[in-house]
Design a protein around this motif. Structure first.
Motif, mmCIF file in Angstrom:
data_model
loop_
_atom_site.group_PDB
_atom_site.id
_atom_site.type_symbol
_atom_site.label_atom_id
_atom_site.label_comp_id
_atom_site.label_asym_id
_atom_site.label_seq_id
_atom_site.Cartn_x
_atom_site.Cartn_y
_atom_site.Cartn_z
ATOM 1 N N LEU A 32 49.252 44.144 30.115
ATOM 2 C CA LEU A 32 48.668 43.523 31.309
ATOM 3 C C LEU A 32 49.317 42.171 31.589
ATOM 4 O O LEU A 32 49.545 41.812 32.753
ATOM 5 N N ASP A 33 49.637 41.428 30.531
ATOM 6 C CA ASP A 33 50.340 40.154 30.706
ATOM 7 C C ASP A 33 51.714 40.378 31.324
ATOM 8 O O ASP A 33 52.143 39.620 32.202
ATOM 9 N N ASP A 60 48.811 43.593 48.485
ATOM 10 C CA ASP A 60 47.681 42.689 48.252
ATOM 11 C C ASP A 60 47.754 42.143 46.822
ATOM 12 O O ASP A 60 47.128 42.667 45.899
ATOM 13 N N TYR A 61 48.519 41.076 46.638
ATOM 14 C CA TYR A 61 48.700 40.477 45.315
ATOM 15 C C TYR A 61 47.394 39.896 44.786
ATOM 16 O O TYR A 61 47.118 39.959 43.586
ATOM 17 N N GLU A 66 43.060 40.289 40.782
ATOM 18 C CA GLU A 66 41.634 40.463 40.482
ATOM 19 C C GLU A 66 41.414 41.689 39.600
ATOM 20 O O GLU A 66 40.619 41.651 38.644
ATOM 21 N N ASP A 67 42.122 42.772 39.907
ATOM 22 C CA ASP A 67 41.995 43.998 39.112
ATOM 23 C C ASP A 67 42.475 43.774 37.677
ATOM 24 O O ASP A 67 41.834 44.231 36.721
ATOM 25 N N LEU A 68 43.591 43.076 37.519
ATOM 26 C CA LEU A 68 44.091 42.775 36.178
ATOM 27 C C LEU A 68 43.081 41.932 35.407
ATOM 28 O O LEU A 68 42.825 42.178 34.223
ATOM 29 N N GLY A 74 37.070 43.172 30.679
ATOM 30 C CA GLY A 74 36.427 44.332 30.059
ATOM 31 C C GLY A 74 36.875 44.538 28.623
ATOM 32 O O GLY A 74 36.066 44.797 27.739
ATOM 33 N N ILE A 75 38.161 44.385 28.396
ATOM 34 C CA ILE A 75 38.678 44.524 27.028
ATOM 35 C C ILE A 75 38.156 43.390 26.159
ATOM 36 O O ILE A 75 37.744 43.616 25.013
ATOM 37 N N ASP A 76 38.147 42.182 26.693
ATOM 38 C CA ASP A 76 37.638 41.037 25.935
ATOM 39 C C ASP A 76 36.175 41.228 25.546
ATOM 40 O O ASP A 76 35.785 40.940 24.416
ATOM 41 N N ARG A 77 35.376 41.700 26.495
ATOM 42 C CA ARG A 77 33.949 41.924 26.193
ATOM 43 C C ARG A 77 33.782 42.976 25.099
ATOM 44 O O ARG A 77 32.938 42.852 24.237
#
Length: 79
Positions: A32-33, A60-61, A66-68, A74-77
């Motif tokens: 993702l990064d 739409d950057y 926002e999606d990233l 979600g992964i962090d949670r």
């Protein structure tokens, strides 16, 4: 002969599955990064492009970022 109880084997396997899941999620975070960096580069190129050669529809950057961020959160949670 020593016999390992079945529950000990299942606990060890569970830790292995959790560890590999966390490894995969960490890999996903790194990917993702990389996607974020690619989007940033693409945005910079688009901003510098000739206005006469721009397409009718613009990417739409903001929404992509926002999606990233949603995926990262979600992964962090979860982890």
């Amino acid at each position: 002969m020593f016999k390992t109880p079945l529950y000990l084997i299942s606990i060890c396997l569970s830790f292995s599955v959790v560890a590999s899941e966390l490894d995969e999620l960490a890999t996903t975070q790194r990917l993702l990064d990389q996607v974020q960096l690619s989007l940033d580069r693409a945005r910079a190129v688009a901003a510098q492009s000739d206005p006469n050669n721009r397409r009718r529809y613009l990417f739409d950057y903001k929404k992509a970022n926002e999606d990233l961020n949603t995926m990262r959160a979600g992964i962090d949670r979860y982890t």
